[in-house]
Design a protein around this motif. Structure first.
Motif, PDB file in Angstrom:
ATOM      1  N   ILE A  23       0.835  -1.199   0.000  1.00 51.77           N
ATOM      2  CA  ILE A  23       0.000   0.000   0.000  1.00 51.77           C
ATOM      3  C   ILE A  23       0.875   1.256   0.000  1.00 51.77           C
ATOM      4  O   ILE A  23       0.651   2.200  -0.769  1.00 51.77           O
ATOM      5  N   LEU A  24       1.895   1.256   0.848  1.00 51.60           N
ATOM      6  CA  LEU A  24       2.822   2.383   0.882  1.00 51.60           C
ATOM      7  C   LEU A  24       3.627   2.472  -0.410  1.00 51.60           C
ATOM      8  O   LEU A  24       3.916   3.566  -0.895  1.00 51.60           O
ATOM      9  N   ALA A  25       3.957   1.330  -1.000  1.00 57.54           N
ATOM     10  CA  ALA A  25       4.750   1.306  -2.227  1.00 57.54           C
ATOM     11  C   ALA A  25       3.984   1.908  -3.404  1.00 57.54           C
ATOM     12  O   ALA A  25       4.587   2.535  -4.276  1.00 57.54           O
ATOM     13  N   MET A  26       2.670   1.717  -3.441  1.00 57.88           N
ATOM     14  CA  MET A  26       1.887   2.335  -4.513  1.00 57.88           C
ATOM     15  C   MET A  26       1.919   3.857  -4.398  1.00 57.88           C
ATOM     16  O   MET A  26       2.030   4.555  -5.404  1.00 57.88           O
ATOM     17  N   ALA A  27       1.843   4.370  -3.174  1.00 56.97           N
ATOM     18  CA  ALA A  27       1.934   5.822  -2.980  1.00 56.97           C
ATOM     19  C   ALA A  27       3.337   6.323  -3.326  1.00 56.97           C
ATOM     20  O   ALA A  27       3.493   7.371  -3.957  1.00 56.97           O
ATOM     21  N   LEU A  28       4.356   5.590  -2.910  1.00 56.54           N
ATOM     22  CA  LEU A  28       5.724   5.988  -3.222  1.00 56.54           C
ATOM     23  C   LEU A  28       5.999   5.934  -4.716  1.00 56.54           C
ATOM     24  O   LEU A  28       6.759   6.747  -5.239  1.00 56.54           O
ATOM     25  N   LEU A  31       4.783   9.096  -6.170  1.00 60.17           N
ATOM     26  CA  LEU A  31       5.639  10.231  -5.812  1.00 60.17           C
ATOM     27  C   LEU A  31       6.998  10.180  -6.499  1.00 60.17           C
ATOM     28  O   LEU A  31       7.509  11.200  -6.957  1.00 60.17           O
ATOM     29  N   MET A  32       7.592   9.010  -6.559  1.00 59.76           N
ATOM     30  CA  MET A  32       8.968   8.881  -7.034  1.00 59.76           C
ATOM     31  C   MET A  32       9.073   8.734  -8.545  1.00 59.76           C
ATOM     32  O   MET A  32      10.093   9.105  -9.125  1.00 59.76           O
ATOM     33  N   GLY A  33       8.082   8.171  -9.149  1.00 65.11           N
ATOM     34  CA  GLY A  33       8.116   8.013 -10.602  1.00 65.11           C
ATOM     35  C   GLY A  33       9.237   7.101 -11.061  1.00 65.11           C
ATOM     36  O   GLY A  33       9.376   5.981 -10.585  1.00 65.11           O
ATOM     37  N   ARG A  34      10.062   7.601 -11.973  1.00 65.87           N
ATOM     38  CA  ARG A  34      11.143   6.783 -12.547  1.00 65.87           C
ATOM     39  C   ARG A  34      12.268   6.499 -11.572  1.00 65.87           C
ATOM     40  O   ARG A  34      13.061   5.595 -11.787  1.00 65.87           O
ATOM     41  N   ASP A  35      12.377   7.285 -10.516  1.00 67.19           N
ATOM     42  CA  ASP A  35      13.439   7.056  -9.536  1.00 67.19           C
ATOM     43  C   ASP A  35      13.129   5.912  -8.591  1.00 67.19           C
ATOM     44  O   ASP A  35      14.002   5.475  -7.845  1.00 67.19           O
ATOM     45  N   GLY A  36      11.905   5.431  -8.605  1.00 68.58           N
ATOM     46  CA  GLY A  36      11.527   4.297  -7.772  1.00 68.58           C
ATOM     47  C   GLY A  36      11.727   2.975  -8.503  1.00 68.58           C
ATOM     48  O   GLY A  36      12.362   2.911  -9.556  1.00 68.58           O
ATOM     49  N   PHE A  37      11.162   1.917  -7.943  1.00 71.42           N
ATOM     50  CA  PHE A  37      11.325   0.582  -8.500  1.00 71.42           C
ATOM     51  C   PHE A  37      10.000  -0.029  -8.950  1.00 71.42           C
ATOM     52  O   PHE A  37       9.920  -1.224  -9.176  1.00 71.42           O
ATOM     53  N   GLY A  38       8.961   0.770  -9.057  1.00 74.13           N
ATOM     54  CA  GLY A  38       7.639   0.251  -9.356  1.00 74.13           C
ATOM     55  C   GLY A  38       6.971  -0.179  -8.062  1.00 74.13           C
ATOM     56  O   GLY A  38       7.635  -0.351  -7.034  1.00 74.13           O
ATOM     57  N   PRO A  39       5.653  -0.395  -8.076  1.00 70.80           N
ATOM     58  CA  PRO A  39       4.967  -0.750  -6.831  1.00 70.80           C
ATOM     59  C   PRO A  39       5.465  -2.051  -6.205  1.00 70.80           C
ATOM     60  O   PRO A  39       5.671  -2.124  -4.998  1.00 70.80           O
ATOM     61  N   VAL A  40       5.671  -3.064  -7.011  1.00 72.50           N
ATOM     62  CA  VAL A  40       6.111  -4.355  -6.465  1.00 72.50           C
ATOM     63  C   VAL A  40       7.565  -4.268  -5.997  1.00 72.50           C
ATOM     64  O   VAL A  40       7.914  -4.792  -4.935  1.00 72.50           O
ATOM     65  N   GLY A  41       8.406  -3.611  -6.746  1.00 72.80           N
ATOM     66  CA  GLY A  41       9.799  -3.449  -6.344  1.00 72.80           C
ATOM     67  C   GLY A  41       9.936  -2.623  -5.072  1.00 72.80           C
ATOM     68  O   GLY A  41      10.730  -2.965  -4.187  1.00 72.80           O
ATOM     69  N   ASN A  42       9.150  -1.549  -4.977  1.00 71.10           N
ATOM     70  CA  ASN A  42       9.164  -0.743  -3.759  1.00 71.10           C
ATOM     71  C   ASN A  42       8.697  -1.553  -2.558  1.00 71.10           C
ATOM     72  O   ASN A  42       9.264  -1.461  -1.470  1.00 71.10           O
ATOM     73  N   ALA A  43       7.650  -2.352  -2.763  1.00 71.46           N
ATOM     74  CA  ALA A  43       7.148  -3.191  -1.669  1.00 71.46           C
ATOM     75  C   ALA A  43       8.191  -4.220  -1.245  1.00 71.46           C
ATOM     76  O   ALA A  43       8.362  -4.485  -0.050  1.00 71.46           O
ATOM     77  N   PHE A  44       8.902  -4.783  -2.208  1.00 78.40           N
ATOM     78  CA  PHE A  44       9.948  -5.748  -1.870  1.00 78.40           C
ATOM     79  C   PHE A  44      11.072  -5.086  -1.079  1.00 78.40           C
ATOM     80  O   PHE A  44      11.550  -5.646  -0.080  1.00 78.40           O
ATOM     81  N   VAL A  45      11.482  -3.901  -1.492  1.00 84.25           N
ATOM     82  CA  VAL A  45      12.555  -3.186  -0.786  1.00 84.25           C
ATOM     83  C   VAL A  45      12.112  -2.834   0.627  1.00 84.25           C
ATOM     84  O   VAL A  45      12.867  -3.008   1.596  1.00 84.25           O
ATOM     85  N   LEU A  46      10.880  -2.351   0.788  1.00 81.86           N
ATOM     86  CA  LEU A  46      10.383  -1.997   2.108  1.00 81.86           C
ATOM     87  C   LEU A  46      10.274  -3.219   3.019  1.00 81.86           C
ATOM     88  O   LEU A  46      10.673  -3.178   4.183  1.00 81.86           O
ATOM     89  N   THR A  47       9.744  -4.316   2.496  1.00 84.97           N
ATOM     90  CA  THR A  47       9.600  -5.532   3.296  1.00 84.97           C
ATOM     91  C   THR A  47      10.953  -6.110   3.674  1.00 84.97           C
ATOM     92  O   THR A  47      11.181  -6.488   4.825  1.00 84.97           O
TER      93      THR A  47
END
Length: 95
Positions: A23-28, A31-47
């Motif tokens: 849920i937080l990764a979708m918001a990030l 916000l981050m756009g291309r500098d992020g890792f996508g929703p699933v990648g962000n969720a994996f990094v956070l977890t």
């Protein structure tokens, strides 16, 4: 702390952290756009950052038996992992 949990509680903990991280990764991602890792990648990094930081805190002798200290250490690690990996990705893309 994590190793003293039963299998059912450990699965529920992983599931809850993963759901909240997604849920937080979708918001990030918005916000981050291309500098992020996508929703699933962000969720994996956070977890991964959450559980790795709890493991490291336990390894260095911190007692995380109180839930607020364990959650605080996990959230600190999750955001530290996200910040450091996003900064590294941003620097490598611009280099």
């Amino acid at each position: 702390m994590i190793w003293n949990l039963g299998f059912g509680w450990l699965v529920m903990m992983i599931g809850c952290v993963t759901i909240l991280a997604f849920i937080l990764a979708m918001a990030l991602d918005a916000l981050m756009g291309r500098d992020g890792f996508g929703p699933v990648g962000n969720a994996f990094v956070l977890t991964a950052g959450f559980f790795l930081s709890i493991y490291l805190f336990n390894m260095y002798g911190y007692n995380l038996s109180d839930m607020k200290w364990g959650a605080g250490a996990g959230v600190l690690g999750a955001f530290a992992a996200m910040t450091s990996l996003a900064t590294l990705k941003g620097l490598l893309n611009r280099w």
